[in-house]
Each structure stands twice: as C-alpha cells, then as structure tokens.
Design a protein around this motif. Sequence first.
Motif, short mmCIF file in Angstrom:
data_model
loop_
_atom_site.label_atom_id
_atom_site.label_comp_id
_atom_site.label_asym_id
_atom_site.label_seq_id
_atom_site.Cartn_x
_atom_site.Cartn_y
_atom_site.Cartn_z
N CYS A 1 0.62 -1.27 0.16
CA CYS A 1 -0.11 0.05 0.21
C CYS A 1 0.91 1.34 0.11
O CYS A 1 0.48 2.17 -0.30
CB CYS A 1 -0.84 -0.08 1.07
SG CYS A 1 -0.05 0.24 2.78
N GLY A 2 2.00 1.21 0.21
CA GLY A 2 3.06 2.35 0.25
C GLY A 2 2.82 3.28 1.78
O GLY A 2 3.37 4.40 1.50
N VAL A 3 2.50 2.78 2.80
CA VAL A 3 2.25 3.64 4.07
C VAL A 3 3.80 3.44 4.59
O VAL A 3 4.64 2.41 4.40
CB VAL A 3 1.43 2.90 4.98
CG1 VAL A 3 1.56 3.51 6.31
CG2 VAL A 3 0.05 2.95 4.38
N LYS A 4 4.30 4.47 5.20
CA LYS A 4 5.43 4.61 5.70
C LYS A 4 5.59 3.92 7.06
O LYS A 4 4.81 4.15 7.89
CB LYS A 4 5.65 6.29 6.06
CG LYS A 4 7.26 6.41 6.57
CD LYS A 4 8.14 6.52 5.16
CE LYS A 4 9.41 7.02 5.64
NZ LYS A 4 10.43 7.14 4.69
N ILE A 5 6.51 3.08 7.12
CA ILE A 5 6.55 2.00 8.05
C ILE A 5 7.79 2.26 9.06
O ILE A 5 7.71 2.31 10.20
CB ILE A 5 6.75 0.40 7.58
CG1 ILE A 5 5.52 0.14 6.98
CG2 ILE A 5 6.97 -0.30 8.89
CD1 ILE A 5 5.66 -1.30 6.36
N LEU A 6 9.02 2.65 8.29
CA LEU A 6 10.27 2.82 9.03
C LEU A 6 10.77 4.06 8.66
O LEU A 6 10.87 4.52 7.44
CB LEU A 6 11.13 1.77 8.33
CG LEU A 6 12.45 1.44 9.11
CD1 LEU A 6 12.48 0.75 10.31
CD2 LEU A 6 13.31 0.33 8.32
#
Length: 100
Positions: free
Chosen positions: A85-90
């Motif tokens: 989905c492209g959500v910022k994780i890190l």
Amino acid sequence: MVCDNCQKKVGTVATQDVWKSGSRNTVESGGRKLNENKLLTGKSTRYSPYTTKFNKCKVCKATVHQPGGTYCQACSYKLGICGMCGVKILQTKNYRQSAV
C-alpha cells in the motif's frame, strides 16, 4: 516489508509449519486435513505462475513478485514503506544504505 493492515493479504504456503507452535496450517490446529486431494478440495482459482499477472514497481519498474504488491522488495526497504500500500513503516533518515 508489509504493514500490519496488509499482513492478511500476503499469500500463505501449502506446507505445514511443524516447528512453530501456534502456526495456522498445522494438523493439530485443524487448519489442514490429512491425505486430502488438493486438486479437488482446493479453491477454484488456484495460483499459477504462468497465468498470474505480476505488477511493475512504481519506483524502478522491476517486476514485483508478490501478487497485489506495488513496490519491489528493494525499493520498499530503501524507502521504508509497505510493499503493497505504500504506507511509511520505517524511518530511514539515519540509516546508511547503499545506492545500489
């Protein structure tokens, strides 16, 4: 790298994980039957590497080897985002990553 929301979308393997306690596809947990014919009892839409259309990565245009993914493994790790989905994780600001 996949976020918690996309974890349930990731495909599973057909073999059982006997070394893990609490795994989803062991015989003891009731998730898998013994001596069943997978061709007859499986889903009607079976995975086939020849008919499955793989997406291209939005960043580098390489082939994504996860069905439903939009970013390849290398780009999602470099950017610190979810591969689906492209959500910022890190947060990768202080990381020392290579340019390759």
